[in-house]
Design an enzyme around this catalytic site. Structure first.
Site, PDB file in Angstrom:
ATOM      1  N   THR A   1       0.117   3.552  -4.886  1.00 50.26           N
ATOM      2  CA  THR A   1       1.555   3.768  -4.742  1.00 50.26           C
ATOM      3  C   THR A   1       2.030   4.823  -5.737  1.00 50.26           C
ATOM      4  O   THR A   1       1.764   4.686  -6.932  1.00 50.26           O
ATOM      5  CB  THR A   1       2.308   2.451  -5.013  1.00 50.26           C
ATOM      6  OG1 THR A   1       1.961   1.509  -4.008  1.00 50.26           O
ATOM      7  CG2 THR A   1       3.808   2.672  -5.009  1.00 50.26           C
TER       8      THR A   1
ATOM      9  N   HIS B   1       0.855  -1.181   0.000  1.00 48.79           N
ATOM     10  CA  HIS B   1       0.000   0.000   0.000  1.00 48.79           C
ATOM     11  C   HIS B   1       0.891   1.231   0.000  1.00 48.79           C
ATOM     12  O   HIS B   1       1.866   1.301   0.757  1.00 48.79           O
ATOM     13  CB  HIS B   1      -0.898   0.019   1.238  1.00 48.79           C
ATOM     14  CG  HIS B   1      -1.698   1.292   1.356  1.00 48.79           C
ATOM     15  ND1 HIS B   1      -1.646   2.100   2.467  1.00 48.79           N
ATOM     16  CD2 HIS B   1      -2.535   1.895   0.493  1.00 48.79           C
ATOM     17  CE1 HIS B   1      -2.439   3.153   2.272  1.00 48.79           C
ATOM     18  NE2 HIS B   1      -2.984   3.046   1.090  1.00 48.79           N
ATOM     19  N   SER B   2       0.550   2.193  -0.841  1.00 53.33           N
ATOM     20  CA  SER B   2       1.261   3.471  -0.870  1.00 53.33           C
ATOM     21  C   SER B   2       2.772   3.249  -0.988  1.00 53.33           C
ATOM     22  O   SER B   2       3.207   2.531  -1.889  1.00 53.33           O
ATOM     23  CB  SER B   2       0.871   4.260   0.382  1.00 53.33           C
ATOM     24  OG  SER B   2       1.366   5.564   0.317  1.00 53.33           O
ATOM     25  N   MET B   3       3.587   3.786  -0.081  1.00 54.12           N
ATOM     26  CA  MET B   3       5.038   3.650  -0.201  1.00 54.12           C
ATOM     27  C   MET B   3       5.477   2.189  -0.113  1.00 54.12           C
ATOM     28  O   MET B   3       6.567   1.835  -0.572  1.00 54.12           O
ATOM     29  CB  MET B   3       5.741   4.472   0.884  1.00 54.12           C
ATOM     30  CG  MET B   3       5.527   5.966   0.763  1.00 54.12           C
ATOM     31  SD  MET B   3       5.940   6.621  -0.867  1.00 54.12           S
ATOM     32  CE  MET B   3       7.715   6.646  -0.757  1.00 54.12           C
TER      33      MET B   3
END
Ligand SMILES: *[C@@H]1O[C@H](CO)[C@@H](O)[C@H](O)[C@H]1NC(C)=O
Ligand SMILES: *[C@@H]1O[C@H](CO)[C@@H](O)[C@H](O)[C@H]1NC(C)=O
Ligand SMILES: *[C@@H]1O[C@H](CO)[C@@H](O)[C@H](O)[C@H]1NC(C)=O
Ligand SMILES: *[C@@H]1O[C@H](CO)[C@@H](O)[C@H](O)[C@H]1NC(C)=O
Length: 621
Positions: free
Chosen positions: A197, A168-170
């Protein structure tokens, strides 16, 4: 009984004043995500990873479990498919719960004996989106965890050789960052799924370490050596659409980073059976997306090993099906143009009318509807909507004069797409007669097997000159609207045929996310008073270059609205001149109820102020 009704669509272009813009930008549809419900108490078992842990005192590896399964895995003698979840910027390891829980429920129901073991790294909710230094450390820790995880399968019948990564994300950047480590064995990962991301560049730009991390990772993925090393890796990246104001969709795309035949980038608004925009946090737990992701993972399992298939092309086909072009058929591996044998005892009915609707509570005998294509001189297209649930429901064949049926037909399944609302089973096929050889005796065949309950089918044959209209985006009052829409007093009016189910408005010149419109479809009158909850009108903004379609549905007799705003600019590589090819520009598509007549309004906003708003988003910090 079927008294024809006047269907008139009028287009009003209204410039709204500056203070209206804020509303236009922030007034998104309500959060459409469903919650994932857990039935059992979640357990995050901390795993002792032994040697190496002392270097990372703040990090930990956990395995997710519930109930009986949690007890079964306590000794870490595992035999499922390993998945490692990597949380993002300030993300908690408890975020693994949605996917982990749904994977358990699906495994219980699955006919094949396959299950997934969900691991998660606890990275102490660090702010990886702001400081590049922690990213490097996280990547090294994840590398260590992968080695440990594969060790837990020593006694399995078919031990896995790789771990699926979900970031998720980074966390998605960390997943790709592994490959840029000097001592990483790239065979350990062949499938990466990232949620919201920012792959293209960091969201904030003041930290040099962060920049260097991106430069190293993306540099590796772009390099020739990297591409050779990564041939076996498939990456799916989903972005949340307009609601994710933290990580804009454009940043989540993999263009130019991952080879096109190994990458899928899609906005959650465009993904079939999702059709919702997810804000940044919600992209982890949004039930629609969790289900789609987990279904895709079950479908890439190789039945011979009960592990993720090693065949990257196969995985791409499955992922394309789930994240891009789901046509409601389970057989995404079958080919177009397949010949279908028809039931010789079935009942046939020729449906010659230009536009018709069929509803039935219960079908007792196999039936075929044959719709002749060459009837009106000018017709060159047909749209069919249905909620039939049999897989191969649409095909075509030639029925010579004097005959009323055919024995085999050719599948049209590649033309079928799903439409919202969720659970409605609505699908459509829009077919241009140019798509295949249409002779005078060619018919489309709709197959309705005995046993189908409560079905609804609508068909509309049309001339695309009358339905595919062009609107030149002017950003000003002197909007030019192409024939046959005529403009009077700043409002444009269009009279069209009765019972028209489909319209497409080509938005010529819509190329930048700085332009925003709101489309409203207002029913002016409907023939019936009540209808089923799934009946109504659907708007779709079709953007040909970036998997960022957006949809909205409104029930019968109610107004539908859709924000017309791009999430990514049109790539410069696409022809700028709309005269050349309208298939490279956005279209507003309208799927209308044949029993209502409508008016279309487009509310335009002043471009300059919007541009500023956009720039603010682009450069936070
Ligand atoms: C459309 O409907 C109107 C009103 O019911 C009717 O007067 C008209 O003839 C119809 N037009 C066509 C082309 O069927
Ligand atoms: C199906 O047939 C049409 C025309 O007969 C052809 O243009 C098209 O490429 C075929 N599609 C596939 C997937 O074979
Ligand atoms: C098909 O129909 C059109 C119009 O009815 C006619 O002009 C044409 O000759 C027909 N073509 C064939 C191959 O029968
Ligand atoms: C199909 O649509 C009809 C009319 O909207 C509805 O009554 C029926 O429940 C739907 N059937 C399925 C299987 O979704």
């Amino acid at each position: 009984m079927a008294a024809p009704i006047a269907l008139s669509v009028s287009v009003f272009i209204i410039s709204i004043v500056a203070y209206g813009i804020h509303d236009l930008l922030t007034n998104f549809e309500d959060n459409g995500c469903e919650m994932t419900y857990m039935f059992e108490y979640p357990e995050y078992q901390k795993i002792d990873i032994g040697d190496g842990q002392e270097k990372y005192p703040n990090y930990a590896l956990h395995i997710y479990g519930e109930g009986v399964y949690a007890n079964r895995i306590r000794n870490l003698q595992l035999n499922g498919i390993p998945v490692l979840f990597i949380p993002g910027n300030s993300g908690s390891h408890k975020q693994v719960r949605s996917l982990g829980s749904v994977a358990l429920r699906m495994a219980e129901r699955s006919r094949i004996k396959v299950h997934f073991n969900y691991f998660v790294v606890d990275i102490n909710e660090e702010l990886s989106g702001l400081y590049g230094g922690v990213l490097k450390k996280q990547t090294e820790f994840v590398h260590l965890c992968l080695q440990k995880i594969l060790n837990f399968y020593k006694n399995a019948k078919n031990p896995p050789s790789s771990v699926v990564l979900v970031g998720h994300s980074m966390g998605g950047i960390v997943a790709r960052g592994l490959f840029a480590l000097p001592d990483f064995d790239s065979a350990m990962v062949n499938t990466i799924i990232t949620q919201a991301t920012p792959h293209q560049k960091p969201v904030v730009s003041f930290d040099e370490d962060l920049h260097n991390y991106y430069k190293r990772v993306n540099g590796f993925w772009r390099s020739e050596g990297g591409q050779a090393d990564l041939r076996h890796v498939t990456v799916v990246s989903t972005g949340g659409g307009h609601r994710d104001v933290q990580v804009r969709y454009a940043l989540t795309r993999l263009d130019g980073i991952v080879a096109a035949n190994r990458a899928i980038s899609a906005s959650t608004t465009s993904i079939p059976k999702s059709w919702v925009s997810t804000d940044h946090r919600c992209s982890v737990w949004c039930r629609q997306m969790v289900l789609i992701t987990q279904r895709a993972l079950f479908d890439v399992v190789d039945p011979r090993t009960n592990q993720i298939s090693e065949d990257a092309d196969f995985r791409m086909k499955v992922f394309k099906h789930h994240f891009q072009s789901n046509n409601a058929l389970p057989n995404y591996l079958t080919h177009a143009n397949d010949s279908i044998k028809l039931d010789p005892k079935a009942q046939w009915e020729i449906k010659g009318e230009r536009s018709w609707t069929f509803m039935n509570r219960k079908i007792t005998k196999n039936m075929y509807f044959a719709v002749p294509l060459r009837v009106e001189e000018a017709s060159d297209s047909i749209i069919v909507l249905s909620n039939l649930t049999n897989p191969e429901w649409l095909c075509y064949c030639d029925i010579p004069v004097g005959k009323t049926s055919c024995e085999t037909c050719t599948s049209l399944s590649t033309h079928i797409r799903l439409l919202p609302p969720l659970y409605s089973n609505t699908k459509f096929a829009r077919i241009s007669f140019r798509d295949f050889e249409v002779a005078n005796d060619t018919h489309i065949v709709i197959s309705i097997p005995a046993g189908q309950r409560k079905i609804s089918i609508t068909s509309d044959r049309y001339n695309s000159d009358e339905r595919h209209l062009v609107y030149h985006l002017p950003n000003s009052w002197d909007s030019v609207i192409s024939y046959p829409i005529s403009a009077t007093d700043g409002a444009a009016m269009l009279r069209i045929q009765n019972q028209s189910v489909f319209y497409s408005l080509h938005l010529a010149g819509l190329a930048l996310p700085t332009t925003a419109y709101k489309a409203l479809i207002i029913p002016l009158g409907c023939r019936r008073h009540s209808a089923e909850s799934n009946e109504g009108s659907i708007l779709r903004l079709n953007v040909p270059w970036s998997n960022e379609e957006t949809y909205s549905f409104s029930s019968y007799g109610k107004m539908a609205s859709l924000m017309i705003k791009l999430q990514t600019p049109r790539p410069l590589s696409l022809a700028w001149d709309w005269h050349l090819d309208d298939s490279v520009e956005p279209h507003l598509e309208m799927f209308l109820h044949p029993y209502c007549h409508y008016q279309l309004r487009l509310l335009a906003s002043a471009p300059d102020s919007l541009g500023q708003k956009y720039l603010e988003w682009d450069c936070p910090g």
